[in-house]
Design an enzyme around this catalytic site. Structure first.
Site, PDB file in Angstrom:
ATOM      1  N   ARG A 167      17.197  11.523  11.690  1.00 62.27           N
ATOM      2  CA  ARG A 167      18.307  11.689  10.722  1.00 62.27           C
ATOM      3  C   ARG A 167      18.002  10.947   9.403  1.00 62.27           C
ATOM      4  NH1 ARG A 167      19.318  14.520  14.492  1.00 62.27           N
ATOM      5  NH2 ARG A 167      21.357  15.016  15.373  1.00 62.27           N
ATOM      6  N   SER A 241      28.193  14.680  14.603  1.00 64.68           N
ATOM      7  CA  SER A 241      28.069  13.295  15.069  1.00 64.68           C
ATOM      8  C   SER A 241      28.431  12.350  13.932  1.00 64.68           C
ATOM      9  CB  SER A 241      26.632  12.996  15.481  1.00 64.68           C
ATOM     10  OG  SER A 241      26.237  13.839  16.525  1.00 64.68           O
ATOM     11  N   GLU A 337      26.630   8.355  10.172  1.00 65.07           N
ATOM     12  CA  GLU A 337      25.744   9.458   9.792  1.00 65.07           C
ATOM     13  C   GLU A 337      26.176  10.145   8.491  1.00 65.07           C
ATOM     14  OE1 GLU A 337      23.522  13.098  11.133  1.00 65.07           O
ATOM     15  OE2 GLU A 337      24.672  12.488  12.884  1.00 65.07           O
TER      16      GLU A 337
HETATM   17  N1  EPU Z   1      27.848  11.283  26.492  1.00 60.72           N
HETATM   18  C1  EPU Z   1      28.906  10.526  26.956  1.00 60.72           C
HETATM   19  N2  EPU Z   1      30.165  10.806  26.449  1.00 60.72           N
HETATM   20  C2  EPU Z   1      30.380  11.791  25.546  1.00 60.72           C
HETATM   21  C3  EPU Z   1      29.292  12.574  25.091  1.00 60.72           C
HETATM   22  C4  EPU Z   1      28.027  12.290  25.570  1.00 60.72           C
HETATM   23  O1  EPU Z   1      28.754   9.631  27.764  1.00 60.72           O
HETATM   24  O2  EPU Z   1      31.539  11.966  25.141  1.00 60.72           O
HETATM   25  C5  EPU Z   1      26.501  10.994  27.000  1.00 60.72           C
HETATM   26  C6  EPU Z   1      25.928  12.218  27.703  1.00 60.72           C
HETATM   27  O3  EPU Z   1      26.250  12.220  29.056  1.00 60.72           O
HETATM   28  C7  EPU Z   1      24.458  12.061  27.483  1.00 60.72           C
HETATM   29  C8  EPU Z   1      24.354  11.333  26.165  1.00 60.72           C
HETATM   30  O4  EPU Z   1      25.631  10.749  25.901  1.00 60.72           O
HETATM   31  O5  EPU Z   1      23.888  11.246  28.464  1.00 60.72           O
HETATM   32  C9  EPU Z   1      23.900  12.214  25.030  1.00 60.72           C
HETATM   33  O6  EPU Z   1      24.864  13.250  24.794  1.00 60.72           O
HETATM   34  P1  EPU Z   1      24.475  14.625  24.060  1.00 60.72           P
HETATM   35  O7  EPU Z   1      23.377  15.341  24.785  1.00 60.72           O
HETATM   36  O8  EPU Z   1      25.742  15.370  23.827  1.00 60.72           O
HETATM   37  O9  EPU Z   1      23.848  14.187  22.679  1.00 60.72           O
HETATM   38  P2  EPU Z   1      24.225  13.066  21.599  1.00 60.72           P
HETATM   39  O10 EPU Z   1      23.194  12.001  21.656  1.00 60.72           O
HETATM   40  O11 EPU Z   1      25.629  12.630  21.724  1.00 60.72           O
HETATM   41  C10 EPU Z   1      22.743  14.160  19.749  1.00 60.72           C
HETATM   42  C11 EPU Z   1      22.865  14.519  18.296  1.00 60.72           C
HETATM   43  C12 EPU Z   1      23.636  15.817  18.137  1.00 60.72           C
HETATM   44  C13 EPU Z   1      22.887  16.910  18.889  1.00 60.72           C
HETATM   45  C14 EPU Z   1      22.772  16.499  20.363  1.00 60.72           C
HETATM   46  C15 EPU Z   1      21.926  17.456  21.168  1.00 60.72           C
HETATM   47  C16 EPU Z   1      22.818  12.427  17.083  1.00 60.72           C
HETATM   48  C17 EPU Z   1      23.592  11.439  16.281  1.00 60.72           C
HETATM   49  N3  EPU Z   1      23.508  13.446  17.583  1.00 60.72           N
HETATM   50  O12 EPU Z   1      24.058  13.900  20.238  1.00 60.72           O
HETATM   51  O13 EPU Z   1      23.636  16.134  16.761  1.00 60.72           O
HETATM   52  O14 EPU Z   1      23.541  18.149  18.787  1.00 60.72           O
HETATM   53  O15 EPU Z   1      22.113  15.197  20.465  1.00 60.72           O
HETATM   54  O16 EPU Z   1      20.580  17.297  20.822  1.00 60.72           O
HETATM   55  O17 EPU Z   1      21.609  12.287  17.234  1.00 60.72           O
HETATM   56  C18 EPU Z   1      24.862  15.939  14.732  1.00 60.72           C
HETATM   57  O18 EPU Z   1      23.934  15.272  14.288  1.00 60.72           O
HETATM   58  O19 EPU Z   1      25.886  16.194  14.027  1.00 60.72           O
HETATM   59  C19 EPU Z   1      24.820  16.426  16.101  1.00 60.72           C
HETATM   60  C20 EPU Z   1      25.842  17.062  16.659  1.00 60.72           C
END
Ligand code: EPU
Length: 341
Positions: A167, A241, A337
């Protein structure tokens, strides 16, 4: 030049905040962009460059000139930009990102499918180095066409010039802040071989009984996962995010694992670990929280939402409260972000 005054930016920001631009112009090409910049110089107005508006939080009216980058056009591969394995396409900075993903896939040009349904425009993709489900735009970006807002010079920066990180890019640093992205060039694959490294993606494909998916199936699955977790900004205002996933030391990791051994963690360079901000925020009990018209999304704790009638200040206050709480509970500093204005 069609410069409007006191223009509502409500349709131009994905939170749907009703704030005004003192002056506003939407530009369709580099020449109009240069003219608008010149006009702002003559009037000594500050300039705010606006793309799809899906990564900003407006806390007040915008002084000066808002230039909305609406440069259209997708240039498909030509005989010189295609070979048996790859093909290059160019997209104007104002092209809707998801439409670009669909267009590429419909022409059997692969590599963008994991990035389906990301709100915003093509020009913002390298600035944010957008990434999702195991792919970052840095994996497929060849170059970025820019206009230097100070010198008026037009340049093509190679992907390595853009200094892409998680990012992060050159454009977010003082050295790159004069560049305005006008177009991007991407090298796509002609082989239908998707990237299915991301665990949640793999699991969903498996649960559907899909053994050897093609890129179209990956596209469909990514759309399905996103639609289940991430609110559609046209229905519920948000900026995706709100915080980056923090990178912490082994010591910090061990301390949190002592509180909850289930913390997901991903090894990084220098014995550091990336941990999901969503997990921390969720554990702290913020998921689904409401502060009047704004709150934390009920299906993804990393997304702050405007339920209607909220403003940027309320979002900024909520974000600060979450940040303080996460620091207190876990000793981890969250980094915002979206851009705050
Ligand atoms: N999780 C929780 N609670 C929640 C949501 C997620 O405990 O409410 C846990 C999940 O179980 C998982 C981990 O957090 O173990 C990661 O969750 P997820 O796969 O949804 O991804 P994220 O890290 O929350 C990132 C990006 C997203 C992108 C997704 C998928 C960042 C800041 N965000 O989210 O990007 O779509 O991975 O690759 O890196 C964005 O930048 O706007 C965005 C949506």
């Amino acid at each position: 030049m069609n410069i409007e005054s006191n223009k509502s930016l409500r349709p131009y920001n994905s939170f749907g905040f009703d704030i005004n631009a003192e002056h506003f112009i939407s530009v369709q090409n580099t020449e109009s962009l240069a003219e608008a910049l010149e006009w702002s110089k003559q009037h000594h107005y500050p300039v705010f460059i606006l793309g799809g508006g899906s990564n900003c939080v407006f806390t007040r009216n915008v002084a000066g000139l808002v230039i909305h980058i609406a440069i259209p056009g997708i240039e498909l591969p030509t005989a010189t930009t295609i070979d048996h394995a790859t093909a290059t396409i160019k997209a104007g900075a104002g092209v809707n990102w998801h439409q670009l993903v669909i267009e590429a896939l419909s022409r059997n040009l692969f590599g963008l499918e994991n990035l389906a349904l990301i709100p915003g425009c093509a020009g913002a993709a390298p600035i944010q180095n957008i990434g999702a489900y195991g792919t970052e735009i840095g994996d497929i970006l060849t170059s970025v066409e820019v206009l230097n807002r100070k010198s008026g010079e037009q340049l093509t920066l190679s992907a390595s010039d853009c200094d892409l990180g998680y990012r992060h890019s050159l454009f977010k640093t003082p050295a790159g802040s004069d560049f305005i992205v006008t177009a991007i060039n991407l090298k796509l694959s002609r082989q239908d071989m998707p990237n299915i490294q991301y665990k949640a993606l793999q699991q969903t494909l498996q649960s559907r009984g899909i053994e050897n998916p093609g890129c179209q199936q990956v596209f469909d699955t990514v759309c399905e996962i996103r639609q289940a977790k991430l609110p559609d900004p046209t229905r519920l205002g948000n900026a995706g995010s709100f915080f980056k996933n923090p990178v912490i030391s082994r010591q910090q990791l061990d301390a949190i694992l002592k509180i909850n051994e289930k913390l997901p963690h991903f090894p990084q360079a220098n014995d550091n670990f990336k941990v999901p901000a969503a997990w921390l925020i969720d554990q702290a009990g913020w998921k689904g929280h409401r502060s009047g018209p704004v709150g934390v999304h009920k299906a993804q704790a990393l997304v702050l939402v405007n339920h209607g009638g909220g403003n940027g200040q309320q979002i900024a206050i909520l974000a600060e409260q979450i940040k303080k709480d996460i620091l207190k509970r876990f000793g981890v500093t969250l980094e915002r972000e979206p851009v705050l204005y």
